[in-house]
Enzyme design. Structure first.
Site, PDB file in Angstrom:
ATOM      1  N   ARG A 159       0.811  -1.234   0.000  1.00 31.35           N
ATOM      2  CA  ARG A 159       0.000   0.000   0.000  1.00 31.35           C
ATOM      3  C   ARG A 159       0.837   1.274   0.000  1.00 31.35           C
ATOM      4  NH1 ARG A 159      -2.526  -3.200   3.701  1.00 31.35           N
ATOM      5  NH2 ARG A 159      -4.355  -4.258   2.883  1.00 31.35           N
TER       6      ARG A 159
ATOM      7  N   ARG B   9      -4.709  22.325 -12.039  1.00 28.55           N
ATOM      8  CA  ARG B   9      -3.637  21.492 -12.586  1.00 28.55           C
ATOM      9  C   ARG B   9      -3.858  21.186 -14.074  1.00 28.55           C
ATOM     10  NH1 ARG B   9      -0.525  16.332  -9.653  1.00 28.55           N
ATOM     11  NH2 ARG B   9       0.745  15.837 -11.467  1.00 28.55           N
TER      12      ARG B   9
ATOM     13  N   ASN C  93      -2.241  20.796 -19.341  1.00 27.33           N
ATOM     14  CA  ASN C  93      -2.607  20.087 -20.574  1.00 27.33           C
ATOM     15  C   ASN C  93      -2.743  21.015 -21.769  1.00 27.33           C
ATOM     16  OD1 ASN C  93      -2.685  17.663 -19.185  1.00 27.33           O
ATOM     17  ND2 ASN C  93      -4.826  17.954 -18.586  1.00 27.33           N
TER      18      ASN C  93
ATOM     19  N   HIS D  85      -2.900  15.127 -28.428  1.00 28.67           N
ATOM     20  CA  HIS D  85      -3.295  13.706 -28.311  1.00 28.67           C
ATOM     21  C   HIS D  85      -4.015  13.247 -29.570  1.00 28.67           C
ATOM     22  CE1 HIS D  85      -3.221  13.928 -23.627  1.00 28.67           C
ATOM     23  NE2 HIS D  85      -2.047  13.592 -24.120  1.00 28.67           N
TER      24      HIS D  85
ATOM     25  N   LYS E 211       1.870  11.849 -10.164  1.00 30.82           N
ATOM     26  CA  LYS E 211       1.013  11.001 -11.002  1.00 30.82           C
ATOM     27  C   LYS E 211       1.833   9.803 -11.454  1.00 30.82           C
ATOM     28  CE  LYS E 211      -2.316  14.134 -13.146  1.00 30.82           C
ATOM     29  NZ  LYS E 211      -2.813  14.636 -14.458  1.00 30.82           N
TER      30      LYS E 211
ATOM     31  N   HIS F 135      -2.562  19.851 -25.366  1.00 26.21           N
ATOM     32  CA  HIS F 135      -2.585  18.392 -25.322  1.00 26.21           C
ATOM     33  C   HIS F 135      -3.836  17.772 -25.948  1.00 26.21           C
ATOM     34  CE1 HIS F 135       0.996  18.842 -22.976  1.00 26.21           C
ATOM     35  NE2 HIS F 135       1.079  17.560 -22.678  1.00 26.21           N
TER      36      HIS F 135
ATOM     37  N   GLU G  72       7.496  20.916 -23.893  1.00 21.87           N
ATOM     38  CA  GLU G  72       6.904  21.077 -22.552  1.00 21.87           C
ATOM     39  C   GLU G  72       7.498  22.310 -21.851  1.00 21.87           C
ATOM     40  OE1 GLU G  72       4.377  19.163 -21.700  1.00 21.87           O
ATOM     41  OE2 GLU G  72       4.619  17.303 -22.846  1.00 21.87           O
TER      42      GLU G  72
ATOM     43  N   GLU H  11      -5.729  17.389  -9.431  1.00 25.79           N
ATOM     44  CA  GLU H  11      -6.317  17.894 -10.664  1.00 25.79           C
ATOM     45  C   GLU H  11      -7.828  18.047 -10.596  1.00 25.79           C
ATOM     46  OE1 GLU H  11      -4.478  16.562 -14.275  1.00 25.79           O
ATOM     47  OE2 GLU H  11      -6.158  17.273 -15.482  1.00 25.79           O
TER      48      GLU H  11
ATOM     49  N   HIS I  47       5.466  12.665 -28.477  1.00 26.71           N
ATOM     50  CA  HIS I  47       4.464  13.432 -27.733  1.00 26.71           C
ATOM     51  C   HIS I  47       4.728  14.947 -27.824  1.00 26.71           C
ATOM     52  CE1 HIS I  47       1.773  14.523 -24.463  1.00 26.71           C
ATOM     53  NE2 HIS I  47       2.775  15.119 -23.853  1.00 26.71           N
TER      54      HIS I  47
ATOM     55  N   LYS J  67       5.715  23.878 -12.096  1.00 27.19           N
ATOM     56  CA  LYS J  67       4.924  22.654 -11.895  1.00 27.19           C
ATOM     57  C   LYS J  67       4.626  22.474 -10.406  1.00 27.19           C
ATOM     58  CE  LYS J  67       3.660  18.121 -13.028  1.00 27.19           C
ATOM     59  NZ  LYS J  67       3.694  16.998 -13.936  1.00 27.19           N
TER      60      LYS J  67
HETATM   61  N1  LIG Z   1       3.389  11.183 -14.551  1.00 27.65           N
HETATM   62  C1  LIG Z   1       3.225  12.325 -15.184  1.00 27.65           C
HETATM   63  O1  LIG Z   1       2.826  13.350 -14.617  1.00 27.65           O
HETATM   64  C2  LIG Z   1       3.572  12.390 -16.639  1.00 27.65           C
HETATM   65  C3  LIG Z   1       3.642  13.632 -17.290  1.00 27.65           C
HETATM   66  C4  LIG Z   1       4.047  13.652 -18.623  1.00 27.65           C
HETATM   67  C5  LIG Z   1       4.347  12.468 -19.274  1.00 27.65           C
HETATM   68  N2  LIG Z   1       4.256  11.269 -18.614  1.00 27.65           N
HETATM   69  C6  LIG Z   1       4.598  10.010 -19.273  1.00 27.65           C
HETATM   70  O2  LIG Z   1       5.983  10.036 -19.596  1.00 27.65           O
HETATM   71  C7  LIG Z   1       6.203   9.131 -20.676  1.00 27.65           C
HETATM   72  C8  LIG Z   1       7.165   9.776 -21.653  1.00 27.65           C
HETATM   73  O3  LIG Z   1       8.386  10.024 -21.016  1.00 27.65           O
HETATM   74  P1  LIG Z   1       9.720  10.326 -21.838  1.00 27.65           P
HETATM   75  O4  LIG Z   1       9.447  11.344 -22.865  1.00 27.65           O
HETATM   76  O5  LIG Z   1      10.786  10.566 -20.843  1.00 27.65           O
HETATM   77  O6  LIG Z   1       9.944   8.975 -22.661  1.00 27.65           O
HETATM   78  P2  LIG Z   1      10.764   7.626 -22.349  1.00 27.65           P
HETATM   79  O7  LIG Z   1      10.768   7.320 -20.924  1.00 27.65           O
HETATM   80  O8  LIG Z   1      10.221   6.603 -23.283  1.00 27.65           O
HETATM   81  O9  LIG Z   1      12.249   8.016 -22.814  1.00 27.65           O
HETATM   82  C9  LIG Z   1      12.508   8.312 -24.166  1.00 27.65           C
HETATM   83  C10 LIG Z   1      13.661   7.466 -24.709  1.00 27.65           C
HETATM   84  O10 LIG Z   1      14.897   7.968 -24.211  1.00 27.65           O
HETATM   85  C11 LIG Z   1      15.648   6.902 -23.593  1.00 27.65           C
HETATM   86  N3  LIG Z   1      16.456   7.546 -22.562  1.00 27.65           N
HETATM   87  C12 LIG Z   1      16.050   7.995 -21.360  1.00 27.65           C
HETATM   88  N4  LIG Z   1      17.029   8.685 -20.765  1.00 27.65           N
HETATM   89  C13 LIG Z   1      18.089   8.655 -21.590  1.00 27.65           C
HETATM   90  C14 LIG Z   1      19.395   9.206 -21.529  1.00 27.65           C
HETATM   91  N5  LIG Z   1      19.776   9.988 -20.520  1.00 27.65           N
HETATM   92  N6  LIG Z   1      20.238   8.959 -22.560  1.00 27.65           N
HETATM   93  C15 LIG Z   1      19.827   8.214 -23.627  1.00 27.65           C
HETATM   94  N7  LIG Z   1      18.602   7.701 -23.747  1.00 27.65           N
HETATM   95  C16 LIG Z   1      17.736   7.925 -22.739  1.00 27.65           C
HETATM   96  C17 LIG Z   1      14.592   5.958 -23.116  1.00 27.65           C
HETATM   97  O11 LIG Z   1      15.114   4.673 -22.897  1.00 27.65           O
HETATM   98  C18 LIG Z   1      13.593   6.008 -24.292  1.00 27.65           C
HETATM   99  O12 LIG Z   1      14.057   5.220 -25.352  1.00 27.65           O
HETATM  100  C19 LIG Z   1       4.852   8.806 -21.258  1.00 27.65           C
HETATM  101  O13 LIG Z   1       4.498   7.484 -20.902  1.00 27.65           O
HETATM  102  C20 LIG Z   1       3.912   9.786 -20.580  1.00 27.65           C
HETATM  103  O14 LIG Z   1       2.608   9.269 -20.405  1.00 27.65           O
HETATM  104  C21 LIG Z   1       3.885  11.220 -17.316  1.00 27.65           C
HETATM  105 ZN   LIG Z   2       2.851  16.451 -22.238  1.00 24.50          ZN
END
Ligand SMILES: NC(=O)c1ccc[n+]([C@@H]2O[C@H](COP(=O)([O-])OP(=O)(O)OC[C@H]3O[C@@H](n4cnc5c(N)ncnc54)[C@H](O)[C@@H]3O)[C@@H](O)[C@H]2O)c1
Ligand SMILES: [Zn+2]
Length: 355
Positions: free
Chosen positions: A119, A239, A243, A250, A141, A246, A183, A235, A263, A225
């Site tokens: 938990r 918050r 978006n 999306h 999140k 977005h 972003e 949210e 994205h 943020k």
């Molecule tokens: N929780 C939240 O509030 C929130 C907000 C925005 C996005 N997200 C989520 O985040 C995800 C996208 O995250 P992202 O853009 O970081 O993508 P990702 O985690 O897929 O990373 C992008 C690529 O870069 C590689 N990588 C990561 N760090 C690296 C480094 N230092 N050097 C070389 N390669 C590296 C990864 O292995 C991957 O291939 C989505 O699933 C999205 O839904 C969550």
């Molecule tokens: Zn985004």
């Protein structure tokens, strides 16, 4: 190791620091953030060879590592279960700490597993992409995708530390770095006109990955943020301004099929469409377009057709279970959420995606 700044996310007893600097991975003393010796590092096959050996120097003996396959398609319950299995198999106790080392995908899965195991156990974010450093690692999140929708299964679980080592951006592929800049621009557009102007003046430095400029930009994004999350952790309302761009973004991602555009690329175009729907001045729309182009992000929608976009937007709304709402701008630096927008203008904007 250089710590350039620390920001506190102020959430009462769940408050935590965001520490930004370079050379942190390997050198930063984690002791005060660990309750006990049980640590599980969650990373992936791409990030592990780059940073795991150095990172493990920060941890007590007996830590465990779970390395996941790389890719959004693995952000599933099955992968989260793999992390939970590892926690259970290593007999991790209630005072265990889960540490995410990677981008947003790793962070979202690891955070979700940390929220579920017994938990909720302690969770530390070490984000290694620009997107995760300015966005996903802050705010609590966590979650995974379901075939019926992205991020459909999840939990709010705040980390106890976000450790941002800007050196990790040196190995990030350029396209991922640029997508993260969308972003960054978003924060200026929704919440800070001065920061937007700073980005206009410093985009070349950011594109060159100048460490001071990067640390400054990441700092301001995390600060913004943190402010938004503090005001509205779950949210209910405010918050949602995060978006901005977005809803359109999306729809572009969905229509093209995930993975075609990143994205951030879709969000860049989405922000321009949302600015147009906002009826901000021509001058401000041009400034946003110029900044997006200076970042080398796309500024025109792909030719997917208005109808496809419209259907995708409706599906997005259905998944969210909400009235159609948009994040609009009063001006650059000032966003609000509304369901009161000009439907005719929306049609015109979507029709432009028809070429
Ligand atoms: N929780 C939240 O509030 C929130 C907000 C925005 C996005 N997200 C989520 O985040 C995800 C996208 O995250 P992202 O853009 O970081 O993508 P990702 O985690 O897929 O990373 C992008 C690529 O870069 C590689 N990588 C990561 N760090 C690296 C480094 N230092 N050097 C070389 N390669 C590296 C990864 O292995 C991957 O291939 C989505 O699933 C999205 O839904 C969550
Ligand atoms: Zn985004």
């Amino acid at each position: 190791m250089v710590i350039s700044s620390t920001i506190t996310v102020d959430l009462g007893e769940r408050s935590y620091p965001i520490i930004i600097g370079n050379g942190l991975i390997g050198d930063f003393d984690l002791a005060e953030y660990l309750d006990g010796p049980d640590c599980l590092v969650v990373t992936n096959e791409t990030v592990a060879p780059l940073y795991l050996p150095t990172m493990q120097k920060m941890l007590p003996a007996g830590r465990v590592v779970e390395s996941l396959p790389d890719g959004e398609q693995y952000k599933t319950l099955k992968t989260a279960e793999q992390v939970l299995d590892r926690l259970a198999a290593s007999q991790a106790s209630r005072d265990a700490t889960v540490i995410a080392l990677g981008g947003g995908v790793v962070g979202d899965i690891a955070g979700f597993a940390a929220a579920c195991y017994m938990r909720g156990v302690a969770f530390i974010q070490m984000p290694t992409t620009l997107l995760s450093q300015v966005d996903s690692s802050v705010g609590g999140k966590t979650g995974v995708n379901h075939v019926e929708g992205k991020n459909l299964i999840g939990a709010f679980h705040q980390p106890r530390l976000v450790l941002i080592d800007t050196d990790t951006l040196k190995t990030l592929p350029d396209r991922e770095f640029t997508a993260g800049l969308a972003e960054v621009i978003k924060y200026g557009a929704i919440a800070d006109g001065d920061f937007f102007a700073w980005l206009e003046a410093n985009m070349v430095e950011l594109k060159n990955k100048n460490p001071e400029a990067l640390a400054q930009a990441i700092h301001r994004c995390c600060e913004l943020k943190a402010e938004v999350v503090t005001e509205d952790e779950r949210e209910a309302d405010r918050r949602a301004i995060l978006n901005f761009g977005h809803t359109f973004g999306h729809a572009i991602e969905n229509s093209l099929g995930y993975g075609e555009w990143l994205h951030g690329e879709a969000v860049a175009v989405g922000m321009l469409m949302a600015a147009e729907l906002s009826r901000v001045s021509e001058d401000e729309q041009t400034r946003l377009r110029n900044l997006i182009e200076a970042a080398e992000l796309p500024s025109r929608p792909p030719a997917i057709g208005a109808e496809t976009m419209r259907t995708a937007m409706q599906m997005d709304k259905k998944v969210q279970g909400k009235q159609p709402r948009f994040v609009l701008l009063r001006s650059l630096g000032d966003a609000y959420v509304t369901s009161d927008y000009d439907g005719g203008l929306l049609d015109d904007i979507l029709n432009k995606a028809d070429i």
